[in-house]
Scaffold this motif. Structure first.
Motif, mmCIF file in Angstrom:
data_model
loop_
_atom_site.group_PDB
_atom_site.id
_atom_site.type_symbol
_atom_site.label_atom_id
_atom_site.label_comp_id
_atom_site.label_asym_id
_atom_site.label_seq_id
_atom_site.Cartn_x
_atom_site.Cartn_y
_atom_site.Cartn_z
ATOM 1 N N LEU A 66 0.726 -1.070 0.141
ATOM 2 C CA LEU A 66 0.075 -0.041 0.271
ATOM 3 C C LEU A 66 0.953 1.241 -0.003
ATOM 4 N N ARG A 67 1.919 1.286 -0.820
ATOM 5 C CA ARG A 67 2.807 2.277 -0.934
ATOM 6 C C ARG A 67 3.422 2.838 0.416
ATOM 7 N N GLY A 68 3.570 1.789 1.361
ATOM 8 C CA GLY A 68 4.172 2.231 2.693
ATOM 9 C C GLY A 68 3.228 2.332 3.562
ATOM 10 N N ALA A 69 1.873 2.329 3.281
ATOM 11 C CA ALA A 69 0.939 2.540 4.263
ATOM 12 C C ALA A 69 0.381 1.579 5.298
ATOM 13 N N LEU A 70 0.851 0.247 5.095
ATOM 14 C CA LEU A 70 0.603 -0.737 5.692
ATOM 15 C C LEU A 70 0.885 -0.698 7.168
ATOM 16 N N PRO A 71 2.224 -0.415 7.312
ATOM 17 C CA PRO A 71 2.881 -0.089 8.595
ATOM 18 C C PRO A 71 2.178 1.050 9.513
ATOM 19 N N VAL A 72 1.908 1.964 8.751
ATOM 20 C CA VAL A 72 1.027 3.201 9.371
ATOM 21 C C VAL A 72 -0.086 2.825 9.756
ATOM 22 N N LEU A 73 -0.973 2.154 8.973
ATOM 23 C CA LEU A 73 -2.098 1.678 9.301
ATOM 24 C C LEU A 73 -1.861 0.853 10.594
ATOM 25 N N ALA A 74 -0.965 0.055 10.667
ATOM 26 C CA ALA A 74 -0.582 -0.894 11.898
ATOM 27 C C ALA A 74 -0.476 -0.162 12.939
ATOM 28 N N ILE A 75 0.350 0.893 13.017
ATOM 29 C CA ILE A 75 0.675 1.603 14.050
ATOM 30 C C ILE A 75 -0.712 2.375 14.511
ATOM 31 N N TRP A 76 -1.494 2.973 13.714
ATOM 32 C CA TRP A 76 -2.598 3.644 13.870
ATOM 33 C C TRP A 76 -3.540 2.506 14.658
ATOM 34 N N ALA A 110 -6.855 10.125 8.199
ATOM 35 C CA ALA A 110 -7.853 10.297 7.053
ATOM 36 C C ALA A 110 -7.000 11.245 6.015
ATOM 37 N N ALA A 111 -6.095 12.331 6.383
ATOM 38 C CA ALA A 111 -5.639 13.343 5.418
ATOM 39 C C ALA A 111 -4.641 12.616 4.484
ATOM 40 N N ILE A 112 -3.861 11.511 5.397
ATOM 41 C CA ILE A 112 -2.746 11.061 4.658
ATOM 42 C C ILE A 112 -3.271 10.018 3.757
ATOM 43 N N LEU A 113 -4.354 9.358 3.940
ATOM 44 C CA LEU A 113 -5.008 8.324 3.279
ATOM 45 C C LEU A 113 -5.475 9.063 2.014
ATOM 46 N N ALA A 114 -6.080 10.043 2.153
ATOM 47 C CA ALA A 114 -6.777 10.811 1.111
ATOM 48 C C ALA A 114 -5.805 11.362 0.000
ATOM 49 N N ASN A 115 -4.564 11.647 0.730
ATOM 50 C CA ASN A 115 -3.586 12.323 -0.284
ATOM 51 C C ASN A 115 -2.306 11.618 -0.531
ATOM 52 N N GLY A 116 -2.108 10.228 0.112
ATOM 53 C CA GLY A 116 -0.944 9.481 0.037
ATOM 54 C C GLY A 116 0.292 10.399 0.632
ATOM 55 N N GLY A 117 -0.196 11.066 1.618
ATOM 56 C CA GLY A 117 0.997 11.631 2.444
ATOM 57 C C GLY A 117 0.325 12.733 3.088
ATOM 58 N N ALA B 24 1.363 8.638 17.540
ATOM 59 C CA ALA B 24 0.446 9.500 17.012
ATOM 60 C C ALA B 24 0.613 10.648 15.795
ATOM 61 N N ILE B 25 1.985 11.067 16.185
ATOM 62 C CA ILE B 25 2.409 12.048 15.230
ATOM 63 C C ILE B 25 3.430 11.925 14.293
ATOM 64 N N ALA B 26 4.365 11.150 14.731
ATOM 65 C CA ALA B 26 5.444 11.190 13.731
ATOM 66 C C ALA B 26 5.355 10.086 12.796
ATOM 67 N N PRO B 27 4.761 9.010 12.587
ATOM 68 C CA PRO B 27 4.492 8.085 11.491
ATOM 69 C C PRO B 27 3.748 8.747 10.380
ATOM 70 N N PHE B 28 2.927 9.736 10.850
ATOM 71 C CA PHE B 28 2.151 10.438 9.786
ATOM 72 C C PHE B 28 2.868 11.503 9.143
ATOM 73 N N HIS B 29 3.915 12.009 9.793
ATOM 74 C CA HIS B 29 4.564 13.169 9.259
ATOM 75 C C HIS B 29 6.019 13.006 8.784
ATOM 76 N N ASP B 30 6.629 11.948 8.970
ATOM 77 C CA ASP B 30 7.900 11.563 8.278
ATOM 78 C C ASP B 30 7.875 11.183 6.994
ATOM 79 N N PRO B 31 9.115 11.244 6.414
ATOM 80 C CA PRO B 31 9.117 11.106 4.876
ATOM 81 C C PRO B 31 9.012 9.797 4.276
ATOM 82 N N ASN B 32 8.630 8.769 5.044
ATOM 83 C CA ASN B 32 8.600 7.335 4.688
ATOM 84 C C ASN B 32 7.358 7.066 4.121
#
Lengths: 204, 32
Positions: A66-76, A110-117, B24-32
């Motif tokens: 998922l373009r690197g979104a899977l681990p972010v989803l896991a953290i969330w 939600a903002a990241i999912l909608a924009n890919g970043g 809650a903040i870092a993974p959503f803002h870093d360049p990865n």
């Protein structure tokens, strides 16, 4: 290792709560009653974040979907599970505070999912004191906010000049929610009275 | 040592709260 800005954001709510506890009668004793359960969920989320930052070759199977979104989803999901697991054990104001935290985290997601970043506002970045060179470099995962960006109000649009950073409304709710939780825990609460003993049956 | 245990649990809980802010903040803002 978190950046200096992140370290300030992490330590500040705890430091403020300790100061407020010192000003309140019985505050420290009340703060020491803090019992957040299922801390392993936060440990698991931290392990995923560590993997993302160290990016070992063997973990690419987990880190790239998922373009690197899977681990972010896991953290969330892990942090949301941690918050939900702790909601029932808290008093009403603690539950409200954690709900604010949860709302902020979900808004960012939600903002990241909608924009890919997470898009950020260039004028806000200028007001925050970022140099033109820093702004000109387009960072992966951090696109500029444009007319095409979705959920623009949830993006990084709030300049924070003392930190040279741009924050989102979600960031404020995350920070404010956990600060509120810790400060609310410094208030001494009257224990809930125990229910009366049931009357003995079969008495004379 | 129940008092030490209370202190330890509260310290771990605060550390978890601080880590939750980062996560809650870092993974959503870093360049990865």
């Amino acid at each position: 290792m978190p950046s200096p800005i992140m370290l300030i954001l992490m330590i500040l709510p705890v430091a403020v709560a300790v100061v407020v506890a010192g000003l309140r009668s019985g505050g420290w004793r009340a703060l020491l009653q803090l019992r957040l359960r299922h801390r392993w969920l936060v440990g698991g989320a931290a392990a995923v974040q560590f993997l993302r930052l160290s990016d070992p070759e063997w973990a690419s199977v987990l880190l790239t979907p998922l373009r690197g979104a899977l681990p972010v989803l896991a953290i969330w999901a892990l942090v949301v599970a941690f918050v939900l697991a702790n909601l029932p054990g808290l008093h009403r104001s603690g539950r409200a505070a954690l709900s604010v935290f949860l709302a902020g985290m979900t808004m960012n997601f939600a903002a990241i999912l909608a924009n890919g970043g997470m898009p950020y506002s260039v004028p806000a970045a200028r007001r925050a004191g970022l140099s033109p060179a820093q702004i000109d470099v387009e960072v992966l995962g951090h696109p500029h906010l444009t007319a095409e960006s979705r959920l623009a109000p949830l993006a990084d649009v709030l300049p924070v000049p003392p930190l040279h950073a741009v924050a989102s409304v979600g960031d404020l709710l995350i920070f404010g929610g956990l600060s509120w939780l810790l400060i609310s825990l410094t208030k001494r609460r009257t224990p809930v009275p125990a229910p009366p003993e049931p009357a003995l049956l079969g008495g004379n | 040592m129940p008092r030490l245990r209370t202190l330890w649990t509260a310290a771990l809980s605060m550390a978890a709260a601080a880590a939750a802010i980062y996560l809650a903040i870092a993974p959503f803002h870093d360049p990865n």
